[in-house]
Design a protein around this motif. Sequence first.
Motif, PDB file in Angstrom:
ATOM      1  N   UNK A  16       0.828  -1.195   0.000  1.00  0.00           N
ATOM      2  CA  UNK A  16       0.000   0.000   0.000  1.00  0.00           C
ATOM      3  C   UNK A  16       0.867   1.250   0.000  1.00  0.00           C
ATOM      4  N   UNK A  17       2.095   1.104   0.493  1.00  0.00           N
ATOM      5  CA  UNK A  17       2.957   2.273   0.629  1.00  0.00           C
ATOM      6  C   UNK A  17       3.798   2.527  -0.609  1.00  0.00           C
ATOM      7  N   UNK A  18       3.851   1.548  -1.532  1.00  0.00           N
ATOM      8  CA  UNK A  18       4.734   1.705  -2.687  1.00  0.00           C
ATOM      9  C   UNK A  18       4.131   2.676  -3.698  1.00  0.00           C
ATOM     10  N   UNK A  19       4.817   3.777  -3.961  1.00  0.00           N
ATOM     11  CA  UNK A  19       4.302   4.722  -4.953  1.00  0.00           C
ATOM     12  C   UNK A  19       4.674   4.229  -6.336  1.00  0.00           C
ATOM     13  N   UNK A  20       3.867   3.300  -6.870  1.00  0.00           N
ATOM     14  CA  UNK A  20       4.251   2.690  -8.144  1.00  0.00           C
ATOM     15  C   UNK A  20       4.345   3.749  -9.236  1.00  0.00           C
ATOM     16  N   UNK A  21       3.607   4.845  -9.039  1.00  0.00           N
ATOM     17  CA  UNK A  21       3.636   5.874 -10.064  1.00  0.00           C
ATOM     18  C   UNK A  21       5.022   6.491 -10.222  1.00  0.00           C
ATOM     19  N   UNK A  22       5.719   6.718  -9.070  1.00  0.00           N
ATOM     20  CA  UNK A  22       7.044   7.335  -9.133  1.00  0.00           C
ATOM     21  C   UNK A  22       8.007   6.449  -9.915  1.00  0.00           C
ATOM     22  N   UNK A  23       7.735   5.138  -9.890  1.00  0.00           N
ATOM     23  CA  UNK A  23       8.618   4.197 -10.569  1.00  0.00           C
ATOM     24  C   UNK A  23       8.123   3.878 -11.978  1.00  0.00           C
TER      25      UNK A  23
END
Lengths: 283, 311
Positions: free
Chosen positions: A120-127
């Motif tokens: 839930x904490x992973x900002x997949x968008x930044x990656x």
Amino acid sequence: MAQRTVLPLRDRIGSITSGTLAWAYAALLVIPFYYFIVSSFKTNEEIFESPLALPTSIDLSNFTTAIEQADLGLAVANSALTTLAALVLTLLLALPASFALARATGRAGKIVENVFALGFLIPSFAALFPTFLLAAALGLFHTRTFVVFLLPATALPLSIVILTSFMRTIPRELEEAASMDGASSLQVLRQVYLPICVPGIATVLLLNFLSFWNAYLYPLILIGPDTAQRTIQVALPTLKVDAGTDYGVLMAGTLFTLLPVYLVYTLLQRQMQRALLSGAVKG
Amino acid sequence: MTALLDADPRDTIDGGPPAATRPRRRGTIRDRFPGLALPALIWYAVFMIGPVVAMFVIAFLSWPGMLTTPEPAGLDNFSRVFADETFWTATANSAIQIVVGLPVMIGLAFLLAFYVVQKPRGHRLLRYLLFIPALISAPATAMVFYAMLNPDGLVNGALRPLGLAGNEWLADPSTALGAIIAVELWSGIGYSAVLIASRLDGVEGEIVQAARLDGAGDWRLAWRVYWPIAQDFIGVVAMLQFLSMLFNSAQTVLLLTQGGPENATTTLAYLIYRKAFVETDLGYSQAVGVVLFVIGLLGMWAIRRTLRATH
């Protein structure tokens, strides 16, 4: 005592404000809807002249123009294909995982569960850029296939949390009875757990359908502008042109993209309620 | 999402029957290691964790374009980022967006949820309407707002009869960021309210009745009774919306303004996108990604501290 006389007034104001607020917001939700639905039957001149007037005739030419201009028919097919394949893959990955996590008693299970919860904490968008590199490395850049692989990964944390909590409610005795009969793990999953988990599966499907169908940046970057492959969300904004957008056509296209969502939502909602009801009757 | 909250108490449920009653043959290893979770775990590691790890690596590389070979750059990217005026403009825009947008969104969503839970006339219709924005994709929302905010659109059309001059809302540097925040609020309040209402529904009637008998009116009931009970859950909703504003707002910016006019709507998330896919300054882009990752964690921590359960 002074407080007693002050409070009721403030409370009355409070309840009036929250009611007004609620209906004002409701109006703000409805007006754009009304506006874009009536606009999709009008020409630019009619939209600018009298934005809230009803259309003079039910003219579907905006729809045919939108569908032709942005190849929306093909785009809907691409979206449907991508969404459906990603949903199947999500269930294929999430169901066995949730089953294993719900039954696991050791520390390993807890660790794996926490790894997913951290998702839930992973900002997949930044990656987004490394994801793009991964697509290139797998030779799947500019294909729907990669998005079909990627979307389930983004959905796994929530899906696994929901399904695991559902499977935890299933008494172990049921499963043990099945194991005594010599059923394998997968048979237990299929014959004991799946039927009871139908409401949970419906929830997962509904939530993920919405997020897969509505996904924008991933398909935009990873599938790209190729009309043969692009999804509906990528195709729609192409109707907006810097100079001289035909707003009637744009709104008709928008309405067109929303129809499947409302259709499926209504269908799945009913199915969910029915499933929950039958679950309650059995219990 | 709600599961974030009740993940812990459930731990105790799974005492289960003692291991001895289970068939020995099935082996305890399978029970101890959830092997069927492996495919999902691997999938997740490849497609989600992998790219995030790669982001941290690329942030320390000099990589000025797709066709060039990346070279180690130490902290160069970060010093370039921190010396760049655009980065600070983007930071200010993201800060405004969150400091203004988030409290307004959560406050209004809570009041709405409170109102709906009282079951006033029309509450079913209201609940149905609140769900609308959650169903609509970012492009569809953006297109509707694009049509409404254009110089000949609905907003100016409504202002004209009132004798007010219209505006090019998305092209005017002083209103563009406000317009983006308004779109976020439009789509975020309803969904947050639905989530919060689901928690407020669980507040026991006895507590409410007792407060009513003490002479508490709606306002006091909302903020003194309902809010403290639901505070930790509202915290979870706030975290969700915080992350969505911080990251996903880039889609709305891309669709409506492309960061313009004059960087007025360039947020940090949009800057990552622009540096990676428009200017292909990859090291810079991923360095901002790392900064945003840290801001995300700090923000979540701050929200958790502010809205921690009081009981």
